[in-house]
Design a protein around this motif. Structure first.
Motif, short mmCIF file in Angstrom:
data_model
loop_
_atom_site.label_atom_id
_atom_site.label_comp_id
_atom_site.label_asym_id
_atom_site.label_seq_id
_atom_site.Cartn_x
_atom_site.Cartn_y
_atom_site.Cartn_z
N ARG A 184 -21.45 86.10 52.25
CA ARG A 184 -22.18 85.33 51.21
C ARG A 184 -21.74 83.79 51.69
NH1 ARG A 184 -20.31 85.63 46.47
NH2 ARG A 184 -18.88 87.31 46.66
N LEU A 185 -21.03 83.26 52.75
CA LEU A 185 -20.61 82.04 52.96
C LEU A 185 -21.66 81.69 54.24
CD1 LEU A 185 -16.74 81.61 52.84
CD2 LEU A 185 -18.21 81.38 51.15
N VAL A 186 -21.90 80.23 54.00
CA VAL A 186 -23.01 79.80 55.02
C VAL A 186 -22.24 78.45 55.53
CG1 VAL A 186 -25.28 79.17 55.58
CG2 VAL A 186 -24.61 80.85 53.62
N VAL A 187 -22.48 78.09 56.91
CA VAL A 187 -22.42 76.98 57.48
C VAL A 187 -23.64 76.10 57.75
CG1 VAL A 187 -21.38 75.89 59.44
CG2 VAL A 187 -20.18 77.48 58.71
N GLU A 188 -23.86 75.29 56.84
CA GLU A 188 -25.07 74.45 57.03
C GLU A 188 -24.81 73.34 57.93
OE1 GLU A 188 -25.84 73.29 52.96
OE2 GLU A 188 -26.98 75.35 52.45
N VAL A 189 -26.01 72.96 58.71
CA VAL A 189 -25.71 72.14 59.70
C VAL A 189 -26.83 70.92 59.12
CG1 VAL A 189 -26.07 71.32 62.16
CG2 VAL A 189 -25.46 73.70 61.47
N THR A 190 -26.08 69.78 59.25
CA THR A 190 -26.92 68.57 58.71
C THR A 190 -26.82 67.15 59.73
OG1 THR A 190 -26.49 69.03 56.45
CG2 THR A 190 -27.43 66.94 56.76
N PRO A 191 -28.00 66.74 60.18
CA PRO A 191 -27.91 65.76 60.97
C PRO A 191 -27.09 64.54 60.38
CG PRO A 191 -30.02 66.61 60.96
CD PRO A 191 -29.32 67.11 59.87
N VAL A 192 -26.44 63.86 61.17
CA VAL A 192 -25.77 62.35 60.88
C VAL A 192 -26.40 61.41 61.86
CG1 VAL A 192 -23.81 63.39 59.61
CG2 VAL A 192 -23.74 63.03 62.41
N GLN A 193 -25.79 60.25 61.57
CA GLN A 193 -26.48 59.01 62.38
C GLN A 193 -25.91 58.98 63.92
OE1 GLN A 193 -25.74 55.34 60.45
NE2 GLN A 193 -26.78 54.07 61.67
N ALA A 194 -26.88 58.77 64.84
CA ALA A 194 -26.18 58.55 66.07
C ALA A 194 -25.28 57.66 66.68
CB ALA A 194 -27.57 58.45 66.99
N TYR A 202 -23.89 66.35 64.30
CA TYR A 202 -24.26 67.29 62.97
C TYR A 202 -23.00 67.35 62.25
CZ TYR A 202 -28.84 68.19 65.52
OH TYR A 202 -29.84 67.90 66.22
N MET A 203 -23.27 67.23 61.03
CA MET A 203 -22.06 67.69 60.01
C MET A 203 -22.04 69.03 59.59
SD MET A 203 -19.44 65.92 58.85
CE MET A 203 -19.84 64.31 58.87
N LEU A 204 -20.98 69.70 59.74
CA LEU A 204 -21.29 71.13 59.17
C LEU A 204 -20.51 71.10 57.58
CD1 LEU A 204 -19.41 72.89 61.92
CD2 LEU A 204 -21.73 72.54 61.75
N ALA A 205 -21.09 71.66 56.98
CA ALA A 205 -20.86 72.07 55.46
C ALA A 205 -20.69 73.27 55.02
CB ALA A 205 -21.73 71.29 54.56
N VAL A 238 -14.56 78.58 62.67
CA VAL A 238 -14.46 78.18 63.78
C VAL A 238 -15.53 79.39 64.60
CG1 VAL A 238 -13.21 78.33 66.20
CG2 VAL A 238 -12.06 77.22 64.19
N ASN A 239 -15.38 80.53 64.23
CA ASN A 239 -16.29 81.60 64.79
C ASN A 239 -17.62 81.27 64.46
OD1 ASN A 239 -14.22 83.11 65.82
ND2 ASN A 239 -14.04 84.48 64.10
N SER A 240 -17.99 80.59 63.24
CA SER A 240 -19.39 80.41 62.93
C SER A 240 -19.67 79.37 63.57
CB SER A 240 -19.37 79.78 61.44
OG SER A 240 -19.15 81.08 60.50
N LEU A 241 -18.92 78.10 64.00
CA LEU A 241 -18.94 76.98 64.78
C LEU A 241 -19.46 77.42 66.17
CD1 LEU A 241 -19.03 74.18 65.62
CD2 LEU A 241 -16.42 74.40 66.02
N ARG A 242 -18.83 78.52 66.78
CA ARG A 242 -19.19 79.03 67.87
C ARG A 242 -20.73 79.43 68.03
NH1 ARG A 242 -19.29 84.18 70.53
NH2 ARG A 242 -18.89 83.84 72.98
N GLU A 243 -21.02 80.19 66.94
CA GLU A 243 -22.51 80.69 66.86
C GLU A 243 -23.39 79.51 66.97
OE1 GLU A 243 -22.60 83.48 63.81
OE2 GLU A 243 -21.34 84.71 64.46
N VAL A 244 -23.02 78.67 66.11
CA VAL A 244 -24.08 77.28 66.04
C VAL A 244 -24.07 76.57 67.44
CG1 VAL A 244 -24.33 75.18 65.02
CG2 VAL A 244 -23.44 77.08 63.57
N ASN A 248 -27.48 76.45 70.05
CA ASN A 248 -28.14 75.04 69.67
C ASN A 248 -27.35 74.40 71.06
OD1 ASN A 248 -29.81 75.08 67.35
ND2 ASN A 248 -27.95 75.79 66.89
N PRO A 249 -27.93 74.49 72.39
CA PRO A 249 -27.00 74.09 73.65
C PRO A 249 -26.65 72.60 73.60
CG PRO A 249 -28.45 75.78 74.29
CD PRO A 249 -28.83 75.50 72.96
#
Length: 302
Positions: A184-194, A202-205, A238-244, A248-249
Motif C-alpha cells: 500500500r506504500l507508493v512512491v509518487e514522482v513530482t516534477p520540480v524546477q529545472a 523530480y521529487m520523490l514523495a 531505494v528499490n522503488s527508486l530503482r524501478e522508477v 524512465n531512462p
C-alpha cells in the motif's frame, strides 16, 4: 595479539567453527573469520515503555533469529548483553581475488539488520520492532571490548509523556511496515524546477494508498525516525527508486537525506549498490543534504 585474535585462533573455537562449516585458518591461507557485532539499541527503551519482561523476550527472539541466520550463512554467533557477535567464513584466496568476498562483506550488515529486525516481536505487554545496528569488527592489537564496539543502547526519555509517545510511535511504525508489506506504500514522482543547466529533476514523495486516494506519510516517517527504524524503509525506497529510474531512462531524481540522517556519500553508496552498481543510473541521483543530520553513533553501520 588482541583478545579477539586469541578468541578466534583458540583451539576450541577453531573446532566449533569447523563443526559449523567455517573452515580453519590453514585451509583459508591464514584468513581470519569475518566478524561483526550487532546491537539491539532500543531494548532499554522497550523495557521502560512496556515491561522489563518484554526486553527479555526481545533479546531471546533476536538471538534465535541470529542463530537461524548463521545456520544458512555458515558461521557462529554468541550474545553478550544487548550485543551479538557473528563470525563468518572468511573465504578462500581465490574468492577474495574474484571480488566475491568484498561484496559479501558489504551485504552482510544489511542482511543481519533485516533478519534480526525485519519482523515485529510479540510479547504479553506489547508488540515491538527491535532496532538493530551492525558494525564490522577489525583486528588490532588493542583488547576487544564488545561494549565499546557495539552501538550504545539508547536510554529511556525523561520528559513527561515519553512512554506514551514511544508506544504511539511503535504502533505507527507497525502500521507503516504492515502497509509496506501489503503493497500500500507508493512512491509518487513530482516534477520540480529545472536547474541552471535546464535539467529537469523530480521529487520523490512517499505516500500510502487508501482506496482510490493517497495520503502523505510525514508524521509516520517522523515516528519511524525517532525509533531508529528507518533502515527497512530505506531499502524499500531505494528499490522503488530503482524501478522508477529503469522505467524512465531520462529521469533524474533528488533525494533528501534527512529521513535517517545518513551522510550524503553513505546514501550514494547504498543507492549505487541497490541499483546494481550501474554508474550511469546512479549518475541520475542527486543527494540533497540541506536537512541531513550528522550520523549518530547508535545508527552506526546500520
Amino acid at each position: 595479539m588482541s583478545n579477539l585474535n586469541r578468541l578466534l585462533k583458540g583451539a576450541q573455537l577453531t573446532s566449533l567453527l569447523s563443526r559449523l562449516g567455517v573452515r580453519s585458518d590453514a585451509s583459508r591461507h591464514g584468513a581470519m573469520p569475518l566478524c561483526l557485532v550487532a546491537s539491539i539499541f532500543n531494548v532499554r527503551q522497550i523495557e521502560a515503555a512496556y515491561e522489563r519482561s518484554l526486553g527479555t523476550t526481545v533479546r531471546r527472539a533476536v538471538l534465535e533469529r541470529a542463530r537461524q541466520l548463521v545456520m544458512v550463512e555458515g558461521g557462529m554467533v554468541a550474545r553478550s548483553g544487548d550485543h551479538i557477535l557473528f563470525a563468518f567464513d572468511a573465504g578462500s584466496q581465490a574468492e577474495s581475488l574474484s571480488g566475491a568476498l568484498p561484496m559479501r562483506e558489504a551485504s552482510l550488515p544489511d542482511r543481519i539488520v533485516e533478519v534480526l529486525g525485519g519482523a515485529p516481536i510479540y510479547g504479553d505487554s506489547g508488540t515491538v520492532y527491535p532496532a538493530i545496528s551492525v558494525r564490522v569488527v577489525g583486528y588490532g592489537d588493542e583488547s576487544f571490548d564488545i561494549d565499546a564496539v557495539g552501538a550504545v543502547s539508547i536510554p529511556p526519555g525523561r520528559l513527561p509523556g515519553w512512554r506514551q509517545q514511544f508506544q504511539g510511535d511503535m504502533a505507527t511504525a507497525i502500521a507503516l511496515f504492515r502497509a509496506m508489506d501489503d503493497g500500500r506504500l507508493v512512491v509518487e514522482v513530482t516534477p520540480v524546477q529545472a536547474d541552471a543547466l535546464e535539467t529537469n529533476y523530480y521529487m520523490l514523495a512517499l505516500t500510502e494508498r487508501i482506496g482510490n486516494k493517497t495520503r502523505p506519510l510525514g508524521i509516520a516517517l517522523t515516528a519511524v525516525e525517532r525509533l531508529g527504524l528507518t533502515r527497512r524503509l530505506d531499502r524499500w525506497v531505494v528499490n522503488s527508486l530503482r524501478e522508477v529510474l529503469v522505467l524512465n531512462p531520462s529521469m533524474k531524481v533528488k533525494l533528501n537525506t534527512s529521513i535517517d540522517g545518513m551522510l550524503p556519500e553513505a546514501w550514494r553508496l547504498r543507492v549505487m549498490n541497490a541499483l546494481l552498481l550501474s554508474p550511469e543510473t546512479v549518475s541520475r541521483v542527486a543527494v540533497d543534504a540541506a536537512h541531513g543530520a550528522i550520523l549518530s553513533r547508535h545508527r552506526g553501520a546500520a
